[in-house]
Design a protein around this motif. Structure first.
Motif, PDB file in Angstrom:
ATOM      1  N   GLU A  49     -27.119 -55.849  37.209  1.00  5.25           N
ATOM      2  CA  GLU A  49     -25.919 -55.382  37.898  1.00  5.25           C
ATOM      3  C   GLU A  49     -24.950 -54.718  36.921  1.00  5.25           C
ATOM      4  OE1 GLU A  49     -24.281 -58.676  40.058  1.00  5.25           O
ATOM      5  OE2 GLU A  49     -26.114 -58.907  41.254  1.00  5.25           O
ATOM      6  N   MET A  50     -24.805 -55.318  35.753  1.00  2.00           N
ATOM      7  CA  MET A  50     -23.915 -54.755  34.741  1.00  2.00           C
ATOM      8  C   MET A  50     -24.443 -53.386  34.268  1.00  2.00           C
ATOM      9  SD  MET A  50     -22.235 -56.613  31.406  1.00  2.00           S
ATOM     10  CE  MET A  50     -23.772 -56.904  30.599  1.00  2.00           C
ATOM     11  N   ALA A  51     -25.737 -53.287  34.038  1.00  2.00           N
ATOM     12  CA  ALA A  51     -26.334 -52.019  33.603  1.00  2.00           C
ATOM     13  C   ALA A  51     -26.204 -50.971  34.700  1.00  2.00           C
ATOM     14  CB  ALA A  51     -27.796 -52.225  33.220  1.00  2.00           C
ATOM     15  N   SER A  52     -26.425 -51.389  35.940  1.00  2.00           N
ATOM     16  CA  SER A  52     -26.308 -50.472  37.068  1.00  2.00           C
ATOM     17  C   SER A  52     -24.879 -49.980  37.211  1.00  2.00           C
ATOM     18  CB  SER A  52     -26.761 -51.174  38.356  1.00  2.00           C
ATOM     19  OG  SER A  52     -26.609 -50.307  39.446  1.00  2.00           O
ATOM     20  N   SER A  53     -23.918 -50.893  37.065  1.00  2.00           N
ATOM     21  CA  SER A  53     -22.514 -50.533  37.153  1.00  2.00           C
ATOM     22  C   SER A  53     -22.134 -49.577  36.016  1.00  2.00           C
ATOM     23  CB  SER A  53     -21.663 -51.806  37.083  1.00  2.00           C
ATOM     24  OG  SER A  53     -20.303 -51.480  37.070  1.00  2.00           O
ATOM     25  N   SER A  54     -22.603 -49.841  34.809  1.00  8.21           N
ATOM     26  CA  SER A  54     -22.323 -48.969  33.662  1.00  8.21           C
ATOM     27  C   SER A  54     -22.909 -47.581  33.872  1.00  8.21           C
ATOM     28  CB  SER A  54     -22.882 -49.571  32.374  1.00  8.21           C
ATOM     29  OG  SER A  54     -22.182 -50.752  32.041  1.00  8.21           O
ATOM     30  N   LEU A  55     -24.113 -47.523  34.417  1.00  5.45           N
ATOM     31  CA  LEU A  55     -24.758 -46.243  34.688  1.00  5.45           C
ATOM     32  C   LEU A  55     -23.967 -45.463  35.734  1.00  5.45           C
ATOM     33  CD1 LEU A  55     -27.151 -44.391  34.121  1.00  5.45           C
ATOM     34  CD2 LEU A  55     -28.398 -45.585  35.927  1.00  5.45           C
ATOM     35  N   ALA A  56     -23.514 -46.152  36.773  1.00  5.00           N
ATOM     36  CA  ALA A  56     -22.725 -45.493  37.818  1.00  5.00           C
ATOM     37  C   ALA A  56     -21.412 -44.950  37.244  1.00  5.00           C
ATOM     38  CB  ALA A  56     -22.447 -46.469  38.962  1.00  5.00           C
ATOM     39  N   GLU A  57     -20.754 -45.723  36.386  1.00  7.04           N
ATOM     40  CA  GLU A  57     -19.509 -45.280  35.763  1.00  7.04           C
ATOM     41  C   GLU A  57     -19.750 -44.075  34.851  1.00  7.04           C
ATOM     42  OE1 GLU A  57     -16.255 -46.208  36.168  1.00  7.04           O
ATOM     43  OE2 GLU A  57     -17.032 -47.376  37.854  1.00  7.04           O
ATOM     44  N   ALA A  58     -20.847 -44.106  34.106  1.00  8.24           N
ATOM     45  CA  ALA A  58     -21.181 -42.981  33.215  1.00  8.24           C
ATOM     46  C   ALA A  58     -21.450 -41.727  34.035  1.00  8.24           C
ATOM     47  CB  ALA A  58     -22.386 -43.326  32.353  1.00  8.24           C
ATOM     48  N   ARG A  59     -22.158 -41.879  35.156  1.00  8.17           N
ATOM     49  CA  ARG A  59     -22.441 -40.735  36.032  1.00  8.17           C
ATOM     50  C   ARG A  59     -21.128 -40.169  36.586  1.00  8.17           C
ATOM     51  NH1 ARG A  59     -27.109 -39.520  39.206  1.00  8.17           N
ATOM     52  NH2 ARG A  59     -27.899 -41.570  38.626  1.00  8.17           N
ATOM     53  N   LYS A  60     -20.252 -41.059  37.035  1.00  9.17           N
ATOM     54  CA  LYS A  60     -18.959 -40.644  37.593  1.00  9.17           C
ATOM     55  C   LYS A  60     -18.128 -39.908  36.537  1.00  9.17           C
ATOM     56  CE  LYS A  60     -14.847 -42.619  39.769  1.00  9.17           C
ATOM     57  NZ  LYS A  60     -14.178 -43.849  40.173  1.00  9.17           N
ATOM     58  N   ALA A  61     -18.091 -40.427  35.327  1.00  6.28           N
ATOM     59  CA  ALA A  61     -17.331 -39.788  34.247  1.00  6.28           C
ATOM     60  C   ALA A  61     -17.903 -38.423  33.903  1.00  6.28           C
ATOM     61  CB  ALA A  61     -17.323 -40.689  33.009  1.00  6.28           C
ATOM     62  N   LEU A  62     -19.224 -38.325  33.861  1.00  4.73           N
ATOM     63  CA  LEU A  62     -19.863 -37.047  33.547  1.00  4.73           C
ATOM     64  C   LEU A  62     -19.576 -36.027  34.640  1.00  4.73           C
ATOM     65  CD1 LEU A  62     -21.689 -35.306  31.776  1.00  4.73           C
ATOM     66  CD2 LEU A  62     -23.634 -36.191  33.067  1.00  4.73           C
ATOM     67  N   MET A  63     -19.674 -36.421  35.897  1.00  7.13           N
ATOM     68  CA  MET A  63     -19.410 -35.507  37.003  1.00  7.13           C
ATOM     69  C   MET A  63     -17.954 -35.038  36.982  1.00  7.13           C
ATOM     70  SD  MET A  63     -22.070 -34.795  38.431  1.00  7.13           S
ATOM     71  CE  MET A  63     -23.728 -35.359  38.308  1.00  7.13           C
ATOM     72  N   SER A  64     -17.046 -35.948  36.666  1.00  9.55           N
ATOM     73  CA  SER A  64     -15.635 -35.588  36.565  1.00  9.55           C
ATOM     74  C   SER A  64     -15.417 -34.576  35.439  1.00  9.55           C
ATOM     75  CB  SER A  64     -14.797 -36.837  36.328  1.00  9.55           C
ATOM     76  OG  SER A  64     -13.449 -36.497  36.151  1.00  9.55           O
ATOM     77  N   MET A  65     -16.060 -34.811  34.301  1.00 11.18           N
ATOM     78  CA  MET A  65     -15.940 -33.896  33.171  1.00 11.18           C
ATOM     79  C   MET A  65     -16.496 -32.523  33.539  1.00 11.18           C
ATOM     80  SD  MET A  65     -17.527 -34.132  29.337  1.00 11.18           S
ATOM     81  CE  MET A  65     -19.142 -33.641  29.880  1.00 11.18           C
ATOM     82  N   LEU A  66     -17.635 -32.490  34.215  1.00 13.39           N
ATOM     83  CA  LEU A  66     -18.237 -31.210  34.615  1.00 13.39           C
ATOM     84  C   LEU A  66     -17.348 -30.481  35.625  1.00 13.39           C
ATOM     85  CD1 LEU A  66     -22.005 -32.198  34.887  1.00 13.39           C
ATOM     86  CD2 LEU A  66     -20.905 -30.837  33.099  1.00 13.39           C
ATOM     87  N   ASP A  67     -16.756 -31.219  36.562  1.00 15.08           N
ATOM     88  CA  ASP A  67     -15.831 -30.599  37.523  1.00 15.08           C
ATOM     89  C   ASP A  67     -14.632 -29.993  36.807  1.00 15.08           C
ATOM     90  OD1 ASP A  67     -17.460 -31.289  39.654  1.00 15.08           O
ATOM     91  OD2 ASP A  67     -16.262 -33.046  40.245  1.00 15.08           O
TER      92      ASP A  67
END
Length: 124
Positions: free
Chosen positions: A15-33
């Protein structure tokens, strides 16, 4: 045969790894936007500056053509002058008109450059 121990990842670690991956994806998408938005602003600003430069070029050509036409008109008047006082009056009239035109053109140019600089500062 040797039994290898079964390796399992605990659920809380998953769950922690999944949550970290989701946060990393969200941060990357925000940076790309944000990068895409910045790129669009820069492109828009560059296109605007290019169009303004073209407009200034056209205005300079119009002024040059007008000035040349006035110069030829002046030359024709000079050829028809009958005495030195008429030549002097024509010369003074021509120089005064040309100086006023140059001052007006310089003011337009300065105003346009100020406007361009203001717009460029807004896009930063």
């Amino acid at each position: 045969m040797v039994d290898t121990p079964k390796f399992e990842i605990p659920d809380n670690m998953r769950e922690m790894a999944s949550s970290s991956l989701a946060e990393a994806r969200k941060a990357l998408m925000s940076m790309l936007d944000n990068a895409a938005e910045a790129t669009e602003k820069v492109e828009g600003s560059a296109m605007n500056l290019t169009e303004q430069a073209r407009g200034m070029g056209r205005e300079a050509m119009d002024f040059t053509q007008s000035s040349m036409a006035k110069t030829f008109d002046y030359a024709e008047k000079m050829l028809k002058a009958k005495d030195p006082s008429e030549i002097f009056a024509l010369q003074q009239e021509y120089l005064t008109a040309q100086m006023e035109a140059m001052q007006g053109e310089a003011k337009k140019f300065a105003d346009k450059m100020s406007s361009i600089a203001s717009e460029a500062a807004k896009t930063k």
